[in-house]
Write an enzyme that holds these catalytic residues in place. Structure first.
Site, PDB file in Angstrom:
ATOM      1  N   CYS A   7      -2.458   7.737   4.878  1.00 61.82           N
ATOM      2  CA  CYS A   7      -2.540   7.365   3.460  1.00 61.82           C
ATOM      3  C   CYS A   7      -3.864   7.842   2.885  1.00 61.82           C
ATOM      4  O   CYS A   7      -4.027   7.913   1.673  1.00 61.82           O
ATOM      5  CB  CYS A   7      -2.360   5.882   3.279  1.00 61.82           C
ATOM      6  N   GLU A  28       0.887  -1.166   0.000  1.00 52.56           N
ATOM      7  CA  GLU A  28       0.000   0.000   0.000  1.00 52.56           C
ATOM      8  C   GLU A  28       0.914   1.202   0.000  1.00 52.56           C
ATOM      9  O   GLU A  28       1.714   1.393   0.909  1.00 52.56           O
ATOM     10  CB  GLU A  28      -0.876  -0.058   1.262  1.00 52.56           C
TER      11      GLU A  28
HETATM   12  P1  NAP Z   1       9.462   3.828   3.482  1.00 49.34           P
HETATM   13  O1  NAP Z   1      10.689   4.596   3.233  1.00 49.34           O
HETATM   14  O2  NAP Z   1       8.784   3.266   2.304  1.00 49.34           O
HETATM   15  O3  NAP Z   1       9.864   2.636   4.472  1.00 49.34           O
HETATM   16  C1  NAP Z   1       8.923   1.671   4.919  1.00 49.34           C
HETATM   17  C2  NAP Z   1       9.650   0.376   5.230  1.00 49.34           C
HETATM   18  O4  NAP Z   1      10.124  -0.211   4.018  1.00 49.34           O
HETATM   19  C3  NAP Z   1      10.872   0.555   6.117  1.00 49.34           C
HETATM   20  O5  NAP Z   1      10.974  -0.567   6.956  1.00 49.34           O
HETATM   21  C4  NAP Z   1      12.013   0.586   5.130  1.00 49.34           C
HETATM   22  O6  NAP Z   1      13.201   0.092   5.682  1.00 49.34           O
HETATM   23  C5  NAP Z   1      11.534  -0.368   4.054  1.00 49.34           C
HETATM   24  N1  NAP Z   1      12.065  -0.001   2.746  1.00 49.34           N
HETATM   25  C6  NAP Z   1      11.936   1.201   2.133  1.00 49.34           C
HETATM   26  N2  NAP Z   1      12.549   1.186   0.928  1.00 49.34           N
HETATM   27  C7  NAP Z   1      13.064  -0.046   0.793  1.00 49.34           C
HETATM   28  C8  NAP Z   1      13.827  -0.686  -0.230  1.00 49.34           C
HETATM   29  N3  NAP Z   1      14.172  -0.036  -1.330  1.00 49.34           N
HETATM   30  N4  NAP Z   1      14.212  -1.964  -0.043  1.00 49.34           N
HETATM   31  C9  NAP Z   1      13.882  -2.614   1.088  1.00 49.34           C
HETATM   32  N5  NAP Z   1      13.179  -2.073   2.096  1.00 49.34           N
HETATM   33  C10 NAP Z   1      12.766  -0.806   1.957  1.00 49.34           C
HETATM   34  O7  NAP Z   1       8.402   4.657   4.287  1.00 49.34           O
HETATM   35  P2  NAP Z   1       8.557   5.598   5.553  1.00 49.34           P
HETATM   36  O8  NAP Z   1       9.900   5.412   6.169  1.00 49.34           O
HETATM   37  O9  NAP Z   1       7.412   5.311   6.402  1.00 49.34           O
HETATM   38  O10 NAP Z   1       8.376   7.056   5.014  1.00 49.34           O
HETATM   39  C11 NAP Z   1       9.038   7.576   3.894  1.00 49.34           C
HETATM   40  C12 NAP Z   1       8.027   8.107   2.897  1.00 49.34           C
HETATM   41  O11 NAP Z   1       7.060   7.114   2.619  1.00 49.34           O
HETATM   42  C13 NAP Z   1       7.184   9.277   3.373  1.00 49.34           C
HETATM   43  O12 NAP Z   1       7.816  10.502   3.202  1.00 49.34           O
HETATM   44  C14 NAP Z   1       5.955   9.147   2.522  1.00 49.34           C
HETATM   45  O13 NAP Z   1       6.149   9.750   1.285  1.00 49.34           O
HETATM   46  C15 NAP Z   1       5.789   7.676   2.329  1.00 49.34           C
HETATM   47  N6  NAP Z   1       4.771   7.050   3.193  1.00 49.34           N
HETATM   48  C16 NAP Z   1       3.567   6.805   2.669  1.00 49.34           C
HETATM   49  C17 NAP Z   1       2.602   6.199   3.447  1.00 49.34           C
HETATM   50  C18 NAP Z   1       1.261   5.911   2.887  1.00 49.34           C
HETATM   51  O14 NAP Z   1       0.428   5.460   3.636  1.00 49.34           O
HETATM   52  N7  NAP Z   1       1.008   6.130   1.633  1.00 49.34           N
HETATM   53  C19 NAP Z   1       2.845   5.843   4.766  1.00 49.34           C
HETATM   54  C20 NAP Z   1       4.101   6.089   5.287  1.00 49.34           C
HETATM   55  C21 NAP Z   1       5.045   6.680   4.466  1.00 49.34           C
HETATM   56  P3  NAP Z   1      14.402   1.069   6.096  1.00 49.34           P
HETATM   57  O15 NAP Z   1      13.785   2.294   6.678  1.00 49.34           O
HETATM   58  O16 NAP Z   1      15.176   0.272   7.048  1.00 49.34           O
HETATM   59  O17 NAP Z   1      15.113   1.372   4.845  1.00 49.34           O
END
Ligand code: NAP
Length: 529
Positions: A301, A264
């Protein structure tokens, strides 16, 4: 008991030399203690245990798994204040919100326990043999759904309880009969530890096989990628960024045996302000919009990131009132410095767009990592020429699209990417226009809302929290509500089996206990096993 910073590999606790700390985004400081980071050895151990637990766990009667989920719910309540306080320190989310989220988490686990007892999820079907049928006899055919295998669950940063270690994905996978290996979100490892303790205690108390649950923490993406690549993992559940979800989809598809990823990712949740509603109640719509936008510092989200309206009576009044309401929104501390940085950059990019006008910003930020609300507007023609303007800015930012006429509104809607939700604000005279929009909207979103705002997701049987890409990676599924269990099940047909060899719920005498289809007719279950 103080936090230990250990990893949970089944019932074993492990420390590693590589460590990281949680971070308090409000105080801009690292938090105690140090948390061990999982490496190759821990992934190997957790996946081996999950695989070895799989058959024993999936064969348990549904009632046993229901008792396990209920015990997790009970143990999550035990730390009381300590759990909520730690979550508050790690996320800056208000205590009251976190208390509500804990209740949601506990109720979610109990809902899945009830679902297990109700039995629809088994999907039982029986087509009885027709040995005399001409020209060919029909064999006895029976179907049930079985769990797919160990699931890698990625905790989400924005729901440290309800979408993390024992959140919706974990509850659905455990209910389905799948052991889980959770990749904890590095933004809230202390909260994760509290919840992991609850799951481990519940597993021991209810006699679950060792390996039904593991928690791996780590501060970088290598851990998640390696977990998804492990051959014993059979499905992935993820909530987070589009980039993260796409990376995991790619890793899963590149395996010798590809697996489904239920990610998601990204949604701007368009809200269409139809003309009669806009004329009749512009000011109240503006107030409601600003409240929805500001909720949780916009870190949902389902945040209303896009508004659409047709130029005409009410629009100016709406814009003035919405501008005033957004200008009054106080800045709130965001979940992580990274999320705050992404938000500021997104707002900056939008402000730099020539065709985009700034309607209002929230009040000036005072402290660290504060997100300042923003409302922009753009003519529909500019959005049609540059669809990237409709991409998600995670946080309290929204863009109002001014359409010249109903045709242009339809064009904009038709061009949008897949969404979790689309909302219609409408009054009686708008019904005919709404009717015309509906076929397009059904193609775009998993949940269509009338006279409501997208924030606030009920955890229930009819809820759909999903939608076409990029809202999710698989628009046929939901990650909230009891239908979420279906992601981790697959149908198996048993043809011509002697009764004694059939799996228990499909046997003569037992199938009647459960809801099932007999030769196509739906039959209710006779007892609650
Ligand atoms: P995220 O960067 O996507 O990370 C979520 C999880 O996935 C973390 O455990 C992260 O691990 C892992 N992950 C991320 N990229 C990866 C990759 N390339 N390979 C393997 N694992 C990976 O999300 P976030 O830290 O919650 O927030 C960052 C951004 O995500 C926000 O600025 C926002 O834009 C978006 N976000 C969207 C929603 C939504 O509901 N749509 C919710 C939360 C966040 P690591 O941190 O250890 O790398």
């Amino acid at each position: 008991m103080p936090l230990s910073g250990e990893l949970f590999i089944g019932s074993e606790r492990r420390t590693t030399p590589r460590t990281f700390r949680a971070y308090d985004p409000a105080g801009a400081r690292a938090l105690e203690p140090e948390f061990s980071a999982a490496g190759v050895a821990e992934i190997e151990a957790a996946c081996a245990l999950a695989w070895s637990a799989f058959d024993a766990y999936r064969e348990l009667p549904p009632q046993r798994r229901a008792l396990f989920l209920e015990a997790i719910a009970q143990h999550i309540l035990e730390p009381g204040e300590a759990l909520v306080r730690r979550a508050h320190e790690e996320t800056a989310l208000p205590l009251a919100r976190l208390e509500g989220e804990r209740t949601r988490t506990v109720n979610q686990l109990r809902l899945f326990a009830a679902e297990l007892r109700a039995g629809d999820w088994l999907g039982l079907r029986c087509d009885t043999a027709l040995p005399q049928r001409q020209p060919l006899p029909r064999p006895d055919l029976r179907l049930r759904k079985i769990p797919c295998g160990p699931v890698a669950v990625f905790g989400a940063s924005n729901f440290p309880l309800a979408f993390s270690v024992a959140g919706g994905d974990s509850a659905a996978a455990l209910a389905a009969g799948c052991p889980i290996v959770v990749k904890g979100h590095p933004a809230h490892p202390g909260t994760s530890e509290w919840v992991a303790r609850a799951i481990v205690a519940a597993a021991a108390e209810t006699g679950m096989p060792n390996g039904v649950f593991s928690l791996l923490n780590g501060p970088d993406t290598a851990l998640g990628a390696a977990l998804v690549a492990d051959a014993r993992i059979r499905a992935v559940a993820f909530t987070g960024s589009r980039g993260g979800g796409l990376a995991l989809m790619k890793a899963a598809a590149a395996r010798p045996e590809p697996i489904p990823v239920y990610a998601e990712m990204s949604s701007v949740n368009p809200v269409v302000l139809l003309p009669a509603a806009l004329t009749a109640r512009a000011a109240s719509l503006a107030r409601e919009f600003a409240a929805s936008l500001a909720l949780g510092v916009g870190q949902f989200c389902t945040n209303p990131g896009l508004l659409l309206a047709i130029d005409g009576p009410g629009l100016k009044e709406f814009l003035d009132a919405a501008g005033g309401a957004v200008a009054a929104i106080s800045p709130g501390v965001m979940l992580t410095p990274g999320i705050h940085r992404n938000f500021d950059q997104g707002v900056g990019r939008m402000a730099d767009e020539k065709s985009v006008s700034l309607v209002a910003r929230g009040t000036e930020s005072a402290g660290a990592n504060c997100g300042r609300a923003a409302l922009f507007s753009v003519p529909a023609g500019s959005l049609l020429a540059n669809p990237r303007l409709a991409e998600e800015i995670f946080g309290p930012a929204s863009l109002l699209v001014r359409c010249a006429n109903p045709g242009e509104l339809l064009q904009v809607l038709a061009q949008l990417e897949g969404q979790l939700t689309v909302s219609l604000q409408m009054d009686e005279p708008d019904h005919a226009m709404a009717q015309k929009l509906l076929p397009v909207l059904e193609h775009k979103a998993g949940r269509l809302i009338v006279n409501g705002w997208p924030t606030g997701v009920e955890v229930s049987h009819a809820m759909v929290h999903g939608g076409p890409f990029p809202a999710t990676s698989d628009g046929r599924s939901t990650s909230v509500g009891t239908l979420a269990i279906d992601r981790f099940l697959r149908p198996v047909c048993y043809q011509g089996f002697p009764n004694g060899l059939l799996p228990e719920p499909l046997r003569d005498g037992q199938i009647r206990q459960w809801p099932h289809r007999l030769d196509g007719s739906q039959r209710p279950g006779s007892t609650t096993p």
